[in-house]
Motif scaffolding. Structure first.
Motif, PDB file in Angstrom:
ATOM      1  N   ALA A   1       1.983   8.059  -8.813  1.00  0.00           N
ATOM      2  CA  ALA A   1       1.270   6.787  -8.901  1.00  0.00           C
ATOM      3  C   ALA A   1       1.796   5.751  -7.928  1.00  0.00           C
ATOM      4  O   ALA A   1       1.474   4.579  -8.052  1.00  0.00           O
ATOM      5  CB  ALA A   1       1.350   6.248 -10.319  1.00  0.00           C
ATOM      6  N   ASP A   2       2.581   6.151  -6.952  1.00  0.00           N
ATOM      7  CA  ASP A   2       3.063   5.213  -5.938  1.00  0.00           C
ATOM      8  C   ASP A   2       1.883   4.520  -5.301  1.00  0.00           C
ATOM      9  O   ASP A   2       0.890   5.156  -4.941  1.00  0.00           O
ATOM     10  CB  ASP A   2       3.812   5.965  -4.833  1.00  0.00           C
ATOM     11  N   GLY A   3       2.024   3.212  -5.104  1.00  0.00           N
ATOM     12  CA  GLY A   3       0.939   2.534  -4.405  1.00  0.00           C
ATOM     13  C   GLY A   3       1.031   1.047  -4.511  1.00  0.00           C
ATOM     14  O   GLY A   3       1.984   0.492  -5.067  1.00  0.00           O
ATOM     15  N   LEU A   4       0.048   0.375  -3.955  1.00  0.00           N
ATOM     16  CA  LEU A   4      -0.002  -1.073  -3.894  1.00  0.00           C
ATOM     17  C   LEU A   4      -0.909  -1.641  -4.981  1.00  0.00           C
ATOM     18  O   LEU A   4      -1.977  -1.096  -5.253  1.00  0.00           O
ATOM     19  CB  LEU A   4      -0.542  -1.533  -2.538  1.00  0.00           C
TER      20      LEU A   4
ATOM     21  N   ARG B   1       9.320  -3.685  -2.170  1.00  0.00           N
ATOM     22  CA  ARG B   1       8.593  -4.089  -0.978  1.00  0.00           C
ATOM     23  C   ARG B   1       7.314  -4.803  -1.341  1.00  0.00           C
ATOM     24  O   ARG B   1       6.650  -4.468  -2.322  1.00  0.00           O
ATOM     25  CB  ARG B   1       8.322  -2.924  -0.038  1.00  0.00           C
TER      26      ARG B   1
ATOM     27  N   GLY C   1       3.938   9.285   0.613  1.00  0.00           N
ATOM     28  CA  GLY C   1       4.628   8.567  -0.453  1.00  0.00           C
ATOM     29  C   GLY C   1       4.099   7.181  -0.739  1.00  0.00           C
ATOM     30  O   GLY C   1       4.555   6.534  -1.657  1.00  0.00           O
ATOM     31  N   GLY C   2       3.133   6.706   0.031  1.00  0.00           N
ATOM     32  CA  GLY C   2       2.484   5.444  -0.283  1.00  0.00           C
ATOM     33  C   GLY C   2       3.261   4.198   0.066  1.00  0.00           C
ATOM     34  O   GLY C   2       2.825   3.088  -0.217  1.00  0.00           O
TER      35      GLY C   2
ATOM     36  N   PHE D   1      -3.922 -12.077   0.932  1.00  0.00           N
ATOM     37  CA  PHE D   1      -3.567 -11.255  -0.221  1.00  0.00           C
ATOM     38  C   PHE D   1      -2.094 -10.870  -0.146  1.00  0.00           C
ATOM     39  O   PHE D   1      -1.597 -10.509   0.931  1.00  0.00           O
ATOM     40  CB  PHE D   1      -4.370  -9.949  -0.243  1.00  0.00           C
TER      41      PHE D   1
ATOM     42  N   ARG E   1      -5.817   8.379  -3.633  1.00  0.00           N
ATOM     43  CA  ARG E   1      -4.910   8.503  -2.495  1.00  0.00           C
ATOM     44  C   ARG E   1      -4.733   9.978  -2.151  1.00  0.00           C
ATOM     45  O   ARG E   1      -4.474  10.795  -3.040  1.00  0.00           O
ATOM     46  CB  ARG E   1      -3.550   7.886  -2.818  1.00  0.00           C
TER      47      ARG E   1
ATOM     48  N   TYR F   1       3.832  -6.825   0.609  1.00  0.00           N
ATOM     49  CA  TYR F   1       3.043  -6.993   1.824  1.00  0.00           C
ATOM     50  C   TYR F   1       2.178  -8.244   1.711  1.00  0.00           C
ATOM     51  O   TYR F   1       1.743  -8.618   0.617  1.00  0.00           O
ATOM     52  CB  TYR F   1       2.107  -5.801   2.024  1.00  0.00           C
TER      53      TYR F   1
ATOM     54  N   ASP G   1      -3.138  10.935  -6.226  1.00  0.00           N
ATOM     55  CA  ASP G   1      -3.339   9.905  -7.245  1.00  0.00           C
ATOM     56  C   ASP G   1      -4.816   9.592  -7.330  1.00  0.00           C
ATOM     57  O   ASP G   1      -5.358   8.907  -6.466  1.00  0.00           O
ATOM     58  CB  ASP G   1      -2.539   8.641  -6.911  1.00  0.00           C
TER      59      ASP G   1
ATOM     60  N   PRO H   1      -8.338  -5.577  -3.410  1.00  0.00           N
ATOM     61  CA  PRO H   1      -8.697  -4.152  -3.466  1.00  0.00           C
ATOM     62  C   PRO H   1      -8.009  -3.448  -4.632  1.00  0.00           C
ATOM     63  O   PRO H   1      -6.865  -3.747  -4.971  1.00  0.00           O
ATOM     64  CB  PRO H   1      -8.182  -3.616  -2.133  1.00  0.00           C
TER      65      PRO H   1
ATOM     66  N   PHE I   1       4.330  -3.084  -3.869  1.00  0.00           N
ATOM     67  CA  PHE I   1       4.468  -1.636  -3.974  1.00  0.00           C
ATOM     68  C   PHE I   1       5.193  -1.283  -5.265  1.00  0.00           C
ATOM     69  O   PHE I   1       6.212  -1.881  -5.610  1.00  0.00           O
ATOM     70  CB  PHE I   1       5.252  -1.078  -2.794  1.00  0.00           C
TER      71      PHE I   1
ATOM     72  N   PHE J   1      -2.712  -5.268  -5.568  1.00  0.00           N
ATOM     73  CA  PHE J   1      -3.046  -6.491  -4.855  1.00  0.00           C
ATOM     74  C   PHE J   1      -3.251  -7.645  -5.818  1.00  0.00           C
ATOM     75  O   PHE J   1      -3.719  -7.464  -6.953  1.00  0.00           O
ATOM     76  CB  PHE J   1      -4.346  -6.301  -4.062  1.00  0.00           C
ATOM     77  N   GLY J   2      -2.923  -8.856  -5.345  1.00  0.00           N
ATOM     78  CA  GLY J   2      -3.339 -10.053  -6.037  1.00  0.00           C
ATOM     79  C   GLY J   2      -4.810 -10.322  -5.788  1.00  0.00           C
ATOM     80  O   GLY J   2      -5.468  -9.596  -5.021  1.00  0.00           O
TER      81      GLY J   2
END
Lengths: 113, 115
Positions: free
Chosen positions: A98-101, A31, B99-100, A88, B48, A33, B56, B43, A92, A103-104
């Protein structure tokens, strides 16, 4: 480590023209965004792309995702001044805690009359 | 529906002073994020929370930064002592699920200047 690269980082264009912003990322993801940020303001969610070949459109903006090439594009059609902002992409990455986004750096877009 | 609320919007302090930022997420959102945004950059996640648990915090400089999310709603991010390099915008975001993976909604940020 996931790396997300946008280009161009800065774009000045005239109203009425078309242009594309590119977002490349380094590891597999399911995914992606796109967010918009106006100066001094918060990030506003534009699109979420969930699968290979996904395409979403809202007004003059269209986003697409190619998971095989690890590439997303944000296409602007017949630009208008109101679209001036920083855009931006965020990718994901899942991996448990450590799941997360990621960013560029953002593409700073200025649309001139 | 109210969005993510942050305060203060701006803060100027001298180095070595403490500072705290507050965030109220969108009602019902279980996951809360704190991000750091430097000028001209995207960012970067600091921490989290899923409900009241920090799941996290690997990017949080724990020698000077701390955070809490009491009762799984509001959250506070603290820096003590602040350094010149901490000057940045601190963004809070929230998402509905755990779950982010879900879309994150951002607050307006707190712009910190350390002199």
């Amino acid at each position: 480590e996931l790396k997300v690269e946008q280009n161009p980082l800065f774009l000045s264009m005239q109203e009425g023209k078309n242009y594309t912003i590119y977002c490349n990322y380094s590891t597999t993801s399911d995914r992606l965004y796109w967010y918009r940020q106006d100066p001094g303001k918060s990030l506003e969610s534009l699109f979420v792309l969930l699968s290979n070949g996904a395409v979403k459109q809202e007004g003059r903006l269209m986003a697409s995702l190619d998971t095989k090439a690890r590439l997303s594009t944000l296409h602007i059609t017949a630009a208008v001044h109101d679209l001036s902002a920083t855009y931006f992409c965020a990718v994901f990455q899942g991996g448990g805690s450590a799941d997360g986004l990621t960013f560029g750096k953002g593409t700073h877009l200025i649309i001139q009359p | 529906e109210a969005g993510v609320v942050q305060s203060p919007r701006y803060k100027i302090i001298e180095k070595k002073q403490p500072v705290a930022f507050w965030c109220n997420p969108i009602s019902g959102h279980n996951t809360l994020y704190w991000y750091l945004q430097n000028l001209g950059q995207g960012p970067e996640l600091l921490i989290r929370y899923e409900n009241e648990e920090a799941v996290d915090d690997s990017q949080l400089p724990k020698d000077r930064f701390s955070a809490e999310r009491l009762k799984g709603v509001d959250s506070t991010l603290k820096i003590q002592p602040a350094e010149l390099g901490d000057s940045a915008v601190y963004l809070c975001a929230s998402s509905l699920g755990l779950g982010g993976k879900e879309t994150q909604y951002f607050g307006p940020g707190t712009r910190l200047l350390v002199l």
